[in-house]
Design an enzyme around this catalytic site. Structure first.
Site, mmCIF file in Angstrom:
data_model
loop_
_atom_site.group_PDB
_atom_site.id
_atom_site.type_symbol
_atom_site.label_atom_id
_atom_site.label_comp_id
_atom_site.label_asym_id
_atom_site.label_seq_id
_atom_site.Cartn_x
_atom_site.Cartn_y
_atom_site.Cartn_z
ATOM 1 N N VAL A 51 0.115 -1.794 5.113
ATOM 2 C CA VAL A 51 -0.014 -1.264 6.477
ATOM 3 C C VAL A 51 0.441 -2.357 7.444
ATOM 4 O O VAL A 51 -0.088 -3.463 7.429
ATOM 5 C CB VAL A 51 -1.466 -0.863 6.817
ATOM 6 C CG1 VAL A 51 -1.514 -0.139 8.164
ATOM 7 C CG2 VAL A 51 -2.080 0.004 5.730
ATOM 8 N N LYS A 61 -1.361 5.242 5.178
ATOM 9 C CA LYS A 61 -1.773 3.971 5.772
ATOM 10 C C LYS A 61 -3.169 4.077 6.379
ATOM 11 O O LYS A 61 -3.993 3.161 6.256
ATOM 12 C CB LYS A 61 -0.767 3.537 6.837
ATOM 13 C CG LYS A 61 0.600 3.157 6.263
ATOM 14 C CD LYS A 61 1.623 2.901 7.363
ATOM 15 C CE LYS A 61 2.985 2.552 6.785
ATOM 16 N NZ LYS A 61 4.012 2.371 7.823
#
Length: 381
Positions: A167, A241
């Site tokens: 992420v 994410k």
């Protein structure tokens, strides 16, 4: 009174260069854009890392879906040519056995694939003595049974798994959230723009009275999107994410819990890639309406939002959607293809911790993976 004299023999000077440095043995799986950049970054930095730290980083294996190059003493800058001439068919077990046969210690396996099948090798690598570093998000977004089982195996074998680039590419987001959570800080909300490609798309679309299809064409030409832009526009990548961050907070969420607004017109979701690329003007009318219907001094942003009662481990509310935000807000001021994350905590109140920067790109991601390798290098024995 007799005096005695003690003769002191000077100690020989220590030759610092002769001190045995710790060797980190790396196996890289996947050498596309991110993987090849990572390999070249490591090769270019080896001497400097050796000079400044007590470690030597040696890449002993480079593999993709077809073949692997195995070199006990490590590869050099001509690795691509060498792999073409000396690469052999293999299984992951072969790489593990090669490391054992050559007594290679402090082994780290790097997953730069985007392959769900390769993730199935993680338990095998851990059992075989490897720590893991991954830019591949899949392992952290599979079912909770696999997710928790993997962590139990890591604990059992005293190995580590780092994935900062899952992420925010090279941004220190996951590490920050981990430290806050482990220190007992009550994180109450995380929201932001998680996709560099969609950041560029809506930043550009909001700045000028330009057709959405025109902006999307430019994003494709600049290489900001996947080869099939629907992989970005469907929102699943942002959803994954968001799920990864939820699980970092020990929240029991599954991917099915994420509510995702698909940005693709329904008639274009299941056509061929070629037909899709010919039909980008289908975006123009609906997105013109969305832009025109905003309040004054507002802009569009595609936002992931983790919220709800996070004190309960039964899960958070996870939303991924297109929203209109004030131009003067943090999200509204975002430029280019940057990502931005707002972390709200009990201690900080209404003033979130802001992490912003390049959240996409192969070079940035490779640097982030390299950073994880260096972190692990300091920890392994």
């Amino acid at each position: 009174m007799l005096e005695t004299q003690t003769q002191i023999t000077p100690s020989p000077l220590i030759d610092l260069e002769s001190i045995q440095k710790k060797t980190i043995n790396v196996a890289v799986f996947g050498h596309g854009n991110v993987g090849s950049l990572l390999i070249n970054q490591i090769v270019a930095s080896q001497k400097e890392i050796s000079r400044r730290r007590d470690i030597e980083i040696s890449i002993f294996a480079i593999g993709n879906s077809k073949s692997v190059l195995l070199q006990e003493k490590g590869i050099d800058a001509q690795w691509e040519q060498t792999k073409t001439s000396e690469g052999i068919p293999y299984s992951v077990e072969d790489v593990i056995q090669f490391a054992h046969n050559n007594s290679l210690e402090n082994c780290i396996a790097i997953d730069n694939t985007a392959n769900a099948d390769f993730v199935a090798n993680y338990p095998l690598l851990i059992s075989g003595g490897f720590n893991l570093v991954s830019s591949n998000k899949i392992a952290n977004t599979l079912g909770l049974d696999f997710y928790n089982g993997l962590r139990n195996k890591l604990t059992l074998h005293k190995k580590e798994y780092l994935y900062e680039t899952n992420v925010g590419a090279g941004l220190p987001l996951i590490d920050t959230i981990k430290l806050l959570h482990l220190s007992g800080e009550n994180i109450t909300r995380i929201k932001g723009v998680f996709s560099g490609s969609l950041s560029y798309l809506f930043n550009a679309f909001s700045e000028k009275e330009e057709l959405f299809s025109s902006v999307l064409h430019k994003a494709i030409e600049k290489g900001f999107t996947e080869p099939d832009p629907r992989e970005d526009l469907c929102g699943n990548d942002v959803g994954r994410k968001l799920l990864i961050l939820a699980r970092e907070l020990d929240l029991h969420n599954e991917f099915e819990d994420v509510t995702i607004q698909n940005l693709i017109p329904k008639q274009l979701r299941n056509v061929s890639k070629e037909e899709f690329l010919k039909s980008l003007t289908d975006f123009d009318v609906p997105y013109h309406i969305k832009r025109a219907n905003q309040s004054e001094d507002h802009v569009l942003r595609y936002v992931g939002d983790l919220h709800g009662d996070l004190s309960k481990n039964d899960g958070a509310i996870l939303d991924v959607k297109l929203v209109s935000v004030p131009k003067n807000s943090m999200l509204g001021q975002l430029k280019g293809s940057d990502s931005l994350f707002e972390i709200y905590t009990e201690s900080y109140g209404e003033n979130p911790i802001i992490i912003q920067g390049a959240g996409a790109g192969a070079t940035v991601t490779a640097r982030g993976v390299f950073g994880d390798i260096l972190r692990l290098s300091d920890r392994v024995n």
